[in-house]
Design an enzyme around this catalytic site. Structure first.
Site, short mmCIF file in Angstrom:
data_model
loop_
_atom_site.label_atom_id
_atom_site.label_comp_id
_atom_site.label_asym_id
_atom_site.label_seq_id
_atom_site.Cartn_x
_atom_site.Cartn_y
_atom_site.Cartn_z
N ASP A 103 1.30 29.42 4.14
CA ASP A 103 0.88 28.70 5.33
C ASP A 103 1.95 28.93 6.40
OD1 ASP A 103 -0.51 26.71 6.91
OD2 ASP A 103 -1.12 25.81 5.01
N HIS A 129 -7.33 20.46 2.50
CA HIS A 129 -6.44 19.29 2.43
C HIS A 129 -6.62 18.33 3.60
CE1 HIS A 129 -4.61 22.03 5.18
NE2 HIS A 129 -3.76 21.10 5.58
N ASP A 130 -7.44 18.70 4.59
CA ASP A 130 -7.68 17.85 5.76
C ASP A 130 -9.07 17.20 5.75
OD1 ASP A 130 -5.22 18.53 6.93
OD2 ASP A 130 -6.08 20.26 7.96
#
Ligand code: GLC
Ligand code: CA
Length: 558
Positions: free
Chosen positions: A99, A332-333
């Protein structure tokens, strides 16, 4: 025969390190924990791992606030652990995508510490500083996490811009020195052996000239400036420069996270000839159930299938032959796919999870699986806001309930249950022992209560599990070029309950039919001569009668 790039035939698995596997009992997932679990990912069959940030960070936003791009957060391990992880992954033929969070750093990054120290510091211009306007913020932009996007610095009497938390100051990409530092960092990580980058909110790096007011900010709304600030005037110039200096020198995978993009934007960011990125994450289908009252994702609306079909079909059609889609339901959001688009009741969880997987994995693009999706992990419905850890959730509660008094606390909790990022961040459920086998200690975020029945160990012993269904889908993509290259055609754009589409090549065809409801639906789609049932989430085929959440795929041709 179409010749594909390797990243067009691949399936990516996202790991959120903090919640994946703890190895030392401190309640926090870590790199040695990931290493232990690589054989599991090999068994699933994915080819690429996207690792959410593991860098040095004060964790205001769980690692998306980086204070040193070339150090590993001690909670996660050491650089030696990272090197071992890369090497073990490579032995298993798994690639690692890191990331890259370069729209902003942490306020604890050395650059910002310098920048903040005085107006004349050489690093001042690494960030976006402005004088107050009439004693106030330089413009009306809002942070995505609530409140103004500007923070006043008492010492130097200027404001700095932060589109996310105030501990995430935005970098000034207009500064060529800053850009070069980022490229150097990327090259440094590539030398460590990584295989690609997922680029965090990369279309926010160029800000509108003159930082004008956002005409759509309504004083009561929550973070609406995101679309306004996206896709700024120089963003393509910066990405082409990055491509020239770094990306084009390596055979890697790249995907940009890009809120507020249209398919026309996608052509520029990820067009086959654009020399920028290979793929982007578009946001349209993840905003499908947003609030009607201007509260963004803070809502408890149920999506409409017709809207979903229109969005996904538009992306399939518009990009074909021109750019490459990323395919994802959650990350993850976002809340868990089975809770949001399926049905997480005991009766229908497995069926609807498989139905959703089928619907997405037969489309054109590169599929992304978020950890736990492959075993059908669900949202959590914790009663109290104090059980949540996500800064976005906590700030929104504070902003909408306490400060603006727009939402009653009970109502806000229903929004939190529906949309909080912590739904996706509860620890991975490995088995039915204490804390789901995630940790021997106290987990940093609560484990979902349903871990005794929903866990990896259980899934691996049952050939009919969601896990083995995903494994099959991943393997089929490797075996059948039509899944990568077939032309997409939707057959029932206005049907509110069933999603039917075809993939078509010169000599073969796939027909994918998915019932999105808990009711029996009767639909007639004539089969081609010689069509065979390739895959189904039921034991048998009842022809035109589609049982609750039934999903089936027919193949005809050679
Ligand atoms: C991206 C990340 C999210 C983070 C934000 C700020 O949207 O996916 O987790 O909070 O950027 O870095
Ligand atoms: Ca740990």
């Amino acid at each position: 025969m179409v010749k594909n790039n390797w990243w067009q035939k691949t399936v990516v698995y996202q790991i959120y390190p903090r919640s994946f596997q703890d190895s030392n009992g401190d309640g926090i997932g870590d790199i040695p924990g990931i290493i232990q679990r690589l054989p599991y990912l090999k068994e699933l069959g994915v080819q690429v791992i996207w690792l959410s940030p593991i860098y040095q960070s004060p964790n205001d936003d769980n690692g998306y606030d980086i204070s040193d791009y070339r150090k590993v957060l001690p909670e996660f391990g050491t650089m030696a652990d990272m090197q071992e992880m890369i090497s073990v992954a490579h032995q298993l033929n798994l690639k690692i995508m890191m990331d890259l969070v370069v729209n902003h750093t942490s306020d604890e990054h050395e650059w910002f510490q310098q920048s903040q120290s005085s107006i004349n510091n050489p690093y001042r211009d690494y960030y976006i500083w402005r004088d107050p306007v009439a004693g106030h913020e330089p413009n009306n932009w809002l942070s995505d996490f609530g409140g103004s996007a500007w923070e006043f610095d008492v010492k130097t009497q200027q404001y700095y811009l932060h589109l996310f938390s105030k501990k995430q100051p935005d970098l000034n990409w207009e500064n060529p020195k800053l850009r070069q530092e980022i490229y150097d960092t990327m090259s440094w990580w590539l030398r460590q052996g990584i295989d690609g980058f997922r680029m965090d909110v990369i279309n926010l790096i160029s800000k509108q000239n003159g930082l004008p007011n956002d005409p759509d900010v309504n004083a009561n709304s929550h973070g609406s400036s995101m679309t306004f600030v996206a896709n700024g005037p120089n963003v393509h110039q910066y990405l082409q420069e990055m491509n020239l200096k770094v990306l084009s020198q390596h055979d890697i995978i790249t995907v940009g996270e890009t809120p507020g993009v249209t398919t026309a934007d996608a052509m520029r960011y990820a067009g086959f000839n654009s020399n920028e990125l290979q793929m982007i994450f578009q946001f349209e289908h993840t905003e499908i159930d947003n609030s009607r009252e201007g509260l963004g994702k803070w809502s408890d609306e149920r999506f409409k299938l017709v809207d979903l079909k229109k969005i996904l079909s538009k992306w399939q059609n518009d990009l074909e032959g021109k750019a490459w889609n990323s395919l994802y339901w959650n990350n993850h959001d976002r809340p868990r796919v089975v809770s949001r688009f399926g049905n997480d009741s005991q009766q229908y969880r497995v069926l609807s999870a498989k139905m959703l997987a089928t619907t997405l994995h037969f489309m054109q693009g590169t599929p992304y699986i978020y950890q736990g999706e492959e075993i059908g992990m669900t949202n959590v419905n914790w009663p109290s806001i104090s059980q949540y850890r996500d800064i976005d959730t906590l700030n929104a509660f504070d902003d909408l309930v306490n400060r603006q008094k727009r939402v009653m606390p009970e109502k806000m909790m229903t929004y939190v249950h529906h949309s909080s990022r912590d739904n996706a961040r509860t620890p991975m459920q490995w088995d039915n022992t204490k804390n789901a086998g995630f940790t021997n200690g106290k987990p940093w975020l609560g484990v979902n209560d349903n871990y005794a029945t929903i866990n990896v160990a259980q899934s691996l012993t049952n050939q009919k599990s969601i896990f083995y269904f995903y494994k099959k889908l991943i393997a089929l993509r490797q075996q059948m070029p039509i899944i990568t290259n077939g032309h997409y055609q939707i057959l029932d754009i206005d049907d509110e309950s069933v999603y039917t589409y075809k993939r078509i090549t010169k000599d073969s065809e796939l027909l994918i039919i998915s019932n999105f409801t808990d009711q029996v639906q009767t639909r007639h789609y004539p089969l081609n001569v010689g069509a065979n049932l390739l895959l189904s989430n039921y034991e048998d085929d009842q022809g035109d009668e589609l049982r609750p959440y039934e999903s089936k795929v027919y193949f005809s041709g050679i």
